[in-house]
Design an enzyme around this catalytic site. Structure first.
Site, mmCIF file in Angstrom:
data_model
loop_
_atom_site.group_PDB
_atom_site.id
_atom_site.type_symbol
_atom_site.label_atom_id
_atom_site.label_comp_id
_atom_site.label_asym_id
_atom_site.label_seq_id
_atom_site.Cartn_x
_atom_site.Cartn_y
_atom_site.Cartn_z
ATOM 1 N N GLY A 46 12.579 -16.990 19.846
ATOM 2 C CA GLY A 46 12.872 -16.558 21.211
ATOM 3 C C GLY A 46 12.867 -17.666 22.250
ATOM 4 O O GLY A 46 13.666 -17.650 23.180
ATOM 5 N N ASP A 67 12.878 -24.417 11.253
ATOM 6 C CA ASP A 67 12.439 -23.020 11.172
ATOM 7 C C ASP A 67 12.561 -22.580 9.710
ATOM 8 O O ASP A 67 13.395 -23.107 8.987
ATOM 9 C CB ASP A 67 13.297 -22.104 12.055
ATOM 10 C CG ASP A 67 12.542 -20.866 12.527
ATOM 11 O OD1 ASP A 67 12.350 -20.696 13.744
ATOM 12 O OD2 ASP A 67 12.131 -20.055 11.655
ATOM 13 N N LYS A 90 17.842 -19.209 10.681
ATOM 14 C CA LYS A 90 17.918 -19.472 12.122
ATOM 15 C C LYS A 90 18.444 -20.882 12.372
ATOM 16 O O LYS A 90 19.203 -21.107 13.318
ATOM 17 C CB LYS A 90 16.533 -19.296 12.763
ATOM 18 C CG LYS A 90 16.095 -17.840 12.838
ATOM 19 C CD LYS A 90 14.741 -17.704 13.534
ATOM 20 C CE LYS A 90 14.352 -16.234 13.617
ATOM 21 N NZ LYS A 90 13.020 -16.044 14.238
ATOM 22 N N CYS A 191 -8.459 -30.391 21.464
ATOM 23 C CA CYS A 191 -9.471 -30.820 22.445
ATOM 24 C C CYS A 191 -10.082 -29.630 23.171
ATOM 25 O O CYS A 191 -11.274 -29.575 23.416
ATOM 26 C CB CYS A 191 -8.857 -31.744 23.488
ATOM 27 S SG CYS A 191 -8.728 -33.469 22.989
ATOM 28 N N CYS A 212 1.787 -5.751 16.226
ATOM 29 C CA CYS A 212 3.184 -5.921 16.610
ATOM 30 C C CYS A 212 3.216 -6.355 18.066
ATOM 31 O O CYS A 212 2.960 -5.579 18.962
ATOM 32 C CB CYS A 212 3.978 -4.631 16.423
ATOM 33 S SG CYS A 212 5.688 -4.811 16.950
ATOM 34 N N CYS A 270 -7.662 -37.892 17.132
ATOM 35 C CA CYS A 270 -7.539 -37.750 18.591
ATOM 36 C C CYS A 270 -8.542 -38.665 19.272
ATOM 37 O O CYS A 270 -8.211 -39.369 20.228
ATOM 38 C CB CYS A 270 -7.753 -36.293 19.007
ATOM 39 S SG CYS A 270 -7.785 -36.051 20.800
HETATM 40 P P1 ATP Z 1 8.298 -12.046 15.857
HETATM 41 O O1 ATP Z 1 7.560 -12.117 17.151
HETATM 42 O O2 ATP Z 1 9.038 -10.784 15.669
HETATM 43 O O3 ATP Z 1 7.488 -12.471 14.688
HETATM 44 P P2 ATP Z 1 9.597 -14.577 15.647
HETATM 45 O O4 ATP Z 1 8.860 -14.855 14.390
HETATM 46 O O5 ATP Z 1 11.061 -14.858 15.725
HETATM 47 O O6 ATP Z 1 9.465 -13.086 16.034
HETATM 48 P P3 ATP Z 1 9.305 -16.210 18.019
HETATM 49 O O7 ATP Z 1 8.155 -16.414 18.930
HETATM 50 O O8 ATP Z 1 10.558 -15.656 18.584
HETATM 51 O O9 ATP Z 1 8.803 -15.340 16.802
HETATM 52 O O10 ATP Z 1 9.680 -17.624 17.390
HETATM 53 C C1 ATP Z 1 8.804 -18.457 16.708
HETATM 54 C C2 ATP Z 1 9.623 -19.163 15.658
HETATM 55 O O11 ATP Z 1 8.833 -20.165 15.026
HETATM 56 C C3 ATP Z 1 10.102 -18.218 14.571
HETATM 57 O O12 ATP Z 1 11.499 -18.333 14.416
HETATM 58 C C4 ATP Z 1 9.351 -18.691 13.331
HETATM 59 O O13 ATP Z 1 10.104 -18.537 12.145
HETATM 60 C C5 ATP Z 1 9.093 -20.154 13.653
HETATM 61 N N1 ATP Z 1 7.925 -20.677 12.937
HETATM 62 C C6 ATP Z 1 6.650 -20.244 13.023
HETATM 63 N N2 ATP Z 1 5.846 -20.921 12.184
HETATM 64 C C7 ATP Z 1 6.629 -21.830 11.551
HETATM 65 C C8 ATP Z 1 6.383 -22.832 10.550
HETATM 66 N N3 ATP Z 1 5.171 -23.015 10.034
HETATM 67 N N4 ATP Z 1 7.427 -23.580 10.111
HETATM 68 C C9 ATP Z 1 8.670 -23.382 10.604
HETATM 69 N N5 ATP Z 1 8.962 -22.464 11.555
HETATM 70 C C10 ATP Z 1 7.958 -21.690 12.029
HETATM 71 ZN ZN ZN Z 2 -8.199 -33.775 20.785
#
Ligand code: ATP
Ligand code: ZN
Length: 291
Positions: A46, A67, A90, A191, A212, A270
């Site tokens: 998003g 992603d 994506k 930190c 959710c 860090c």
């Molecule tokens: P929902 O809230 O329905 O779970 P979402 O997973 O698309 O939706 P967003 O906040 O829209 O959540 O986007 C976060 C994005 O970060 C997602 O597309 C998710 O696949 C990606 N993401 C999260 N963790 C990782 C990771 N460890 N490696 C790669 N991409 C990641």
């Molecule tokens: Zn730190």
């Protein structure tokens, strides 16, 4: 570059004149520098997908996007992706769309999970330049939605002395934040616990298992806009970039704060970067410059 209109007419695309006006108006010194910038966006959900589109339309030189997920119909309450993208990763769907919008932007798509051991190494390696030791990226933008992934980005950026920006949207979808993290110079992600940082804003960026979360395209679009605005200011040296900028939509409240690194940070790297920064600030040259 040339683009073909739906009418079939082929015209010269010149999306830059309005951007170049920033220079004529004295906001930015040399806007063209944007073409030499490389930005890594981790998470193209998003917030990240919208940030990627904004940087593409601003004419950034290269985007690295990460992603592991696929586009689903459930994502249609956000911006950027369309129903016909469903089933594509994506990263691939974003790459295709971004290159249609601006073919001058080089997009590297990394379909992977950055948090497992293999992903960590691959993520780090993808940021490295030809010397194999230092980063080729000007800025990393964290647009993920979980703690583990943020910790991974934090660690890789500490290792590479890479400046990055973190973003988050709360579980109730009505607040968010961005944060600038410069290894050794500002707080790292470990930190200060995020819940402490967020005092003043109802901030719960850390998703709980099995909950959710709510989501609004408005809040995500606003946070993406704040993030890319800060990224442009940072990369093109105009204005000031707050270390932390919050957004609370219920009260139209945008708190900013300085977040100093903690000498008691749990991450030893860090603490090492903080000592290096301290030494940098105390060289005879640095002291003379400040006197
Ligand atoms: P929902 O809230 O329905 O779970 P979402 O997973 O698309 O939706 P967003 O906040 O829209 O959540 O986007 C976060 C994005 O970060 C997602 O597309 C998710 O696949 C990606 N993401 C999260 N963790 C990782 C990771 N460890 N490696 C790669 N991409 C990641
Ligand atoms: Zn730190």
């Amino acid at each position: 570059s040339k683009i073909e209109k739906m009418s079939g007419e082929v015209v010269d695309s010149n999306p830059y004149s309005r951007l170049m006006a920033l220079q004529r108006m004295g906001i930015v010194k040399d806007y063209e520098r944007i073409r030499d910038k490389t930005v890594a966006i981790v998470g193209v959900g998003g917030v990240g997908s919208v940030a990627a589109e904004m940087l593409t339309r601003c004419g950034v030189g290269r985007l690295l996007i990460y992603d592991y997920d696929k586009v689903e119909l459930a994502n249609m309450n956000r911006l950027f992706f369309r129903p016909e993208h469903c089933g594509l990763t994506k990263t691939d769907a974003a790459k295709k769309t971004l290159q249609e919008i601006n073919p001058d932007v080089e997009v590297e798509s990394y379909t992977m999970n950055i948090t497992n051991l293999q992903g960590f190494e691959a993520f780090k390696a993808s940021l490295l330049g030809p010397d194999g030791a230092s980063s080729r990226v000007d800025l990393v933008l964290s647009c993920v939605d979980n703690y583990e992934a943020r910790i991974t980005i934090n660690q890789v950026c500490l290792e590479l002395e890479q400046t990055w920006m973190e973003s988050g949207v709360s579980e109730d979808a009505v607040s968010g934040h961005i944060q600038l993290l410069v290894p050794g110079e500002s707080a790292c992600f470990q930190c200060v616990p995020p819940l402490v940082v967020a005092s003043g804003v109802d901030e719960r960026t850390l998703k709980r298992e099995g909950v959710c979360a709510a989501s609004l395209p408005t809040t995500m679009g606003i946070v993406a806009g704040l993030l890319v605005q800060a990224a442009l200011k940072h990369m093109l040296d105009f204005g000031t970039v707050s270390k932390y900028l919050g957004y609370s939509s219920l009260k139209d409240f945008f708190p900013t704060m300085e977040i100093k690194p903690s000498t008691a940070c749990v991450n030893p790297l860090c603490r090492e970067r903080q000592a290096e920064a301290e030494a940098r600030h105390n060289t005879p040259e640095a002291l003379a410059a400040r006197a």
